[in-house]
Design a protein around this motif. Structure first.
Motif, PDB file in Angstrom:
ATOM      1  N   THR A  40       1.931   6.793  -1.272  1.00  0.00           N
ATOM      2  CA  THR A  40       0.892   5.812  -1.584  1.00  0.00           C
ATOM      3  C   THR A  40       1.202   5.042  -2.853  1.00  0.00           C
ATOM      4  N   TYR A 100      -5.398   3.197   4.699  1.00  0.00           N
ATOM      5  CA  TYR A 100      -5.305   3.413   3.255  1.00  0.00           C
ATOM      6  C   TYR A 100      -5.474   2.083   2.544  1.00  0.00           C
ATOM      7  N   ASP A 101      -6.364   2.085   1.536  1.00  0.00           N
ATOM      8  CA  ASP A 101      -6.650   0.893   0.731  1.00  0.00           C
ATOM      9  C   ASP A 101      -6.075   1.113  -0.666  1.00  0.00           C
ATOM     10  N   PRO A 102      -5.028   0.353  -1.035  1.00  0.00           N
ATOM     11  CA  PRO A 102      -4.407   0.584  -2.356  1.00  0.00           C
ATOM     12  C   PRO A 102      -5.283   0.097  -3.514  1.00  0.00           C
ATOM     13  N   ARG A 143      -7.793   3.121  -3.468  1.00  0.00           N
ATOM     14  CA  ARG A 143      -7.061   4.378  -3.284  1.00  0.00           C
ATOM     15  C   ARG A 143      -7.794   5.322  -2.344  1.00  0.00           C
ATOM     16  N   GLU A 200      -0.645   1.885  -5.618  1.00  0.00           N
ATOM     17  CA  GLU A 200      -1.931   1.458  -6.178  1.00  0.00           C
ATOM     18  C   GLU A 200      -1.851   0.002  -6.603  1.00  0.00           C
ATOM     19  N   CYS A 241      -8.530   6.731   1.482  1.00  0.00           N
ATOM     20  CA  CYS A 241      -7.864   6.896   2.782  1.00  0.00           C
ATOM     21  C   CYS A 241      -8.888   7.413   3.773  1.00  0.00           C
ATOM     22  N   ALA A 245       0.812  -1.221   0.000  1.00  0.00           N
ATOM     23  CA  ALA A 245       0.000   0.000   0.000  1.00  0.00           C
ATOM     24  C   ALA A 245       0.840   1.263   0.000  1.00  0.00           C
ATOM     25  N   ARG A 290      -4.299  -3.545   2.766  1.00  0.00           N
ATOM     26  CA  ARG A 290      -4.446  -2.208   3.336  1.00  0.00           C
ATOM     27  C   ARG A 290      -3.383  -1.978   4.414  1.00  0.00           C
TER      28      ARG A 290
END
Length: 825
Positions: free
Chosen positions: A693, A573-575, A578, A695, A580, A448, A478
């Protein structure tokens, strides 16, 4: 004499107010001066021709006066009667009027003594008579006092006295003007520059010339005087002076009094140096800085060179330990003075120099070029920490016993300050070590984010603070980013920080939303604050120390008051999406620097600090572009000396928004952001966590909606196997089919529909199955005779990590598998 004579008052000023009378041989007044008329308010017509005894207030006293004069007394006291009938006390002196060439007349015809013993008038032709000077008794008393004062002033040996003419040449001095080597015995007509250093003489003459010019007296002005023959250290003289002038106002010169105040001045300087040194060494909790302040405080007051030597272990916070022979290894720690540049002491960085000294040794060899020295041990609470040496040039003279006493007193006080700094260093190192051991690695790599952290501990009397940051991997690739600040400093704050960090990690493992996690953390802090403090424990060091009263400061350093709360910011944060999500408990908002160079603070609605309770927390969600840099920090980073947070936040924005800053390696960017802050002396911890960050691309995920029908499980297995082959993960097909089969089957059996299955390839292979039920799955071990109950146990055996998380729409059960190494198989 040439020209008109000077007025009498200018030639003989002491004759002012004196009356005169001429008395013939028969004791009658023959002449009467105008001053006599003023004195007795009687005119010459009233007095001339009358007997002298008629002027007495008591005529019967005339006989005694005649008898005393006959015995040779030429002066005396009498009381006359004025023309107003008032008594006028006077003093008088007679001068016989002998015939020319006969010399002084002391016979019977020389004045009143020629009269009859009974006091009658003197016979005709009794002698030439006498001249009588008469002065008021009050005026004469003043003359006698002035004369005695001036005589004793010139005879005393405690104060130097000098009379100088308008050109500042010495006219008259007492024998002890300046009883120092190099002062001539005969000073008449000399100038001060004839025997004093030019600059010293000029300083004194400038003050005396101002007295001559203005008439304003000079009172106790101190000057350093050194003679040409014996410059040495000189003497400090207090000078008082006043102008001399006659009754007409003509300036005759100046009188100066010189008092030797060298010892008084040195005593005051020693006391001031002691106070200055004590204040300077007590202002720092750094061993090295304390040693430097000590050396600087002694130059030039006590010498032109000062050296502080300490045992190596003192700077590390440990107690010095002598070797087997009772010797201690000392290292030169601070030096002040030495070769100057004409503008005061000059410090240089000497080459490392070590010396072995016995624990009871108190002397050192003379320093080069400084043969006059003394040395004092730096000993605190019975432990030798090092030694202090001062030196000066031989030309400045030897040290007095008072100087040695002063050095010992300074050394004793400085040793306590050094020992306090040593103890603080030990405890500060322990606290910083504990603090750093509780923090994650400064750099981390996850699917992430890439992160880099900076932590600068505070340098305060109460120790480091309770700041922390953390990077916590969560399910489904995440990550949680955490930064917090415990109120207070010292080991208590550090311990509280450790408890909170552990609690955050435990709550994060439950995959809670940020606002829910902070609510649970708030409850924990409230419970911590409600715990009673231990008050019956006695400090072991203080109990064993016979000088416990002097160690109160050190005890307080080790036992600060407990923290009263904390602030915290928690983000997830969830890649994949995307997104947050951020929530704050009284903490400053994180900043986001986009790939395009834009910088903004997230609009987070902060809740109350942890421990306040009663108020909810809110979550803010934003979508971040890949490559964005999130900056989490504590207030130590943005709070200036004046407490202005806005200025600090503006500075952070400027540093993040600098062209090219967002592309820098995070470690380099972090160092750049905290640059300019002192390496020590921070009032509060500085903590910074930067996260860039990442992705997970869409082609790295696969999602299937599954009907609530057991027959649909086979289709999911086939679709998952095809996806894994497309990703080149054939090795994971078998285990993944088993995991998905168990998870989907359980979801259909116990939760109904709809069911969603998802595969994520992000560093690991993640299998997820979501359903609308909030029922908590529990793994149990099935018996040999049981037909079911092996599903989650099988999942746990086939995956490296598994778990469940809840959302507002249900729950998700997930499992992770390690990806095969490149080239394996």
């Amino acid at each position: 004499m040439n020209g008109a004579p000077e007025p009498a008052a200018r030639i003989l000023p002491f004759t002012e107010g004196i009356a005169g009378a001429l008395v013939d041989g028969r004791g009658r007044v023959a002449a009467w001066t105008p001053e006599a008329r003023k004195l007795l308010d009687r005119t010459a017509a009233e007095v001339v021709g009358r007997p002298v005894r008629a002027l007495l207030a008591d005529p019967a006293a005339w006989g005694e006066l005649v008898r005393r004069n006959a015995r040779g007394a030429r002066e005396g006291e009498a009381v006359l009667r004025s023309g107003r009938g008032e008594d006028v006390p006077v003093v008088f002196q007679t001068f016989g009027l002998g015939e020319a060439g006969s010399g002084p007349d002391t016979g019977a015809g020389a004045g009143p003594e020629s009269g009859a013993a009974a006091g009658g008038d003197a016979p005709e032709g009794g002698g030439p008579g006498c001249f009588v000077l008469i002065a008021p008794a009050r005026l004469a008393a003043g003359w006698f006092q002035d004369h005695a004062f001036i005589r004793e002033l010139f005879l005393q040996d405690r104060v130097g006295l000098a009379v100088l003419d308008p050109e500042l040449r010495l006219l008259r001095t007492n024998t002890h003007l300046l009883p120092y080597s190099g002062v001539p015995s005969d000073l008449r007509a000399r100038r001060l520059s004839d025997f004093l250093w030019p600059e010293d003489a000029a300083a004194v003459e400038e003050k005396l010339r101002r007295v001559l010019t203005t008439g304003l007296p000079l009172v106790q002005a101190e000057e350093l005087l050194r003679t040409l023959d014996d410059p040495g250290g000189g003497v400090t003289i207090a000078i008082s002076a006043f102008r001399l002038q006659d009754p007409s106002g003509r300036v005759l010169g100046v009188t100066a009094l010189f008092t030797d105040v060298t010892e008084t001045r040195r005593a005051a300087e020693r006391l001031a140096l002691l106070h200055r040194a004590t204040a300077r060494v007590g202002g720092s909790l750094s061993v090295t800085d304390t040693a430097r302040e000590l050396a600087d405080a002694l130059v030039p007051g006590l010498g032109d060179l000062a050296v502080v030597e300490l045992a190596d272990t003192v700077a590390l916070g440990e107690e010095p330990v002598p070797d087997a022979e009772g010797r201690l290894l000392l290292r030169r720690t601070a030096v002040a003075g030495g070769p100057g540049n004409g503008r005061g002491p000059h410090r240089w960085a000497p080459a490392p120099e070590v010396v072995l000294v016995a624990v009871d040794e108190g002397e050192t060899a003379p320093a080069d070029g400084h043969p006059v020295r003394m040395t004092a041990p730096l000993r605190a609470r019975g432990t030798l920490l090092g030694r202090l040496t001062v030196g000066r040039r031989a030309a400045l003279g030897r040290y007095a016993e008072a100087d040695r006493d002063l050095l010992r007193e300074v050394a004793d006080r400085a040793a306590l300050a050094l020992d306090n700094a040593r103890r603080f260093t030990r405890e500060h190192r322990a606290a910083v070590g504990l603090q750093r051991s509780m923090l994650p690695p400064t750099q981390t790599e996850t699917p992430a984010v890439t992160t880099s952290g900076v932590y600068l501990p505070a340098e305060t009397r109460t120790g480091v603070g309770g700041d922390w940051f953390d990077v916590i991997p969560l399910s489904s690739a995440r990550v949680a980013l955490v930064v917090g600040d415990v109120v207070g400093h010292g080991l208590a704050a550090t311990a509280t920080m450790g408890r909170l960090r552990t609690a955050v990690r435990t709550l994060a493992d439950l995959d809670l939303e940020p606002d829910e996690l902070l609510a649970h953390l708030d409850d924990l802090v409230t419970q911590l604050l409600a715990e009673p403090e231990e008050t019956g424990e006695e400090d072991e060091d203080a109990r064993d120390d016979p000088e416990g009263d002097d160690r109160g400061e050190s005890w307080r350093l080790r036992h600060p008051s407990s923290p009263t709360g904390a602030t915290c910011a928690y983000a997830v944060y969830d890649p994949v999406t995307r997104r947050c999500a951020v929530a704050s408990a009284g903490h400053p908002p994180p900043a986001v620097a986009g790939p395009d160079g834009s910088v903004a603070y997230l609009r987070v609605d902060p809740g109350p600090p942890l421990g306040v309770g009663g108020l909810p927390f809110e979550t803010t969600e934003v979508e971040l572009a890949p490559g964005s840099v999130l900056a989490f920090y504590t207030d130590g980073l943005i709070e200036g000396a004046d407490g202005d947070l806005d200025a600090g936040m503006a500075e952070l924005t400027a540093r993040l928004g600098r062209p090219g800053a967002v592309e820098l390696p995070l470690r380099e960017l972090g160092r750049e952001i905290v640059a300019g802050r002192p390496a020590d002396g921070l009032a509060d911890d500085v903590t910074l966590l930067l996260a860039r960050t990442r992705e997970v691309p869409a082609e790295a995920t696969a999602t299937w909606q599954v009907e609530a029908d057991p027959a649909a499980v086979g289709a999911v297995r086939e679709a998952a196997a095809a996806q894994l082959r497309a990703w080149g993960l054939e090795e994971l097909v078998f285990t993944t089919e088993l995991v998905l089969s168990e998870l989907v089957t359980n979801a259909i059996r116990y939760a109904g529909g709809p069911v969603e299955a998802r595969l994520i390839r992000a560093g690991r292979l993640i299998c997820e199955v979501s359903d609308p039920s909030a029922t908590h799955p529990r793994m149990r071990r099935a018996r040999l005779t049981d037909e079911g109950g092996r599903g989650l146990f099988l999942v746990a055996q086939l995956t490296t990590r598994w778990g469940s998380r809840y959302s507002r729409t249900g729950k998700t059960i997930w499992g992770e598998q390690e990806l095969p190494s490149p080239g394996a198989g």
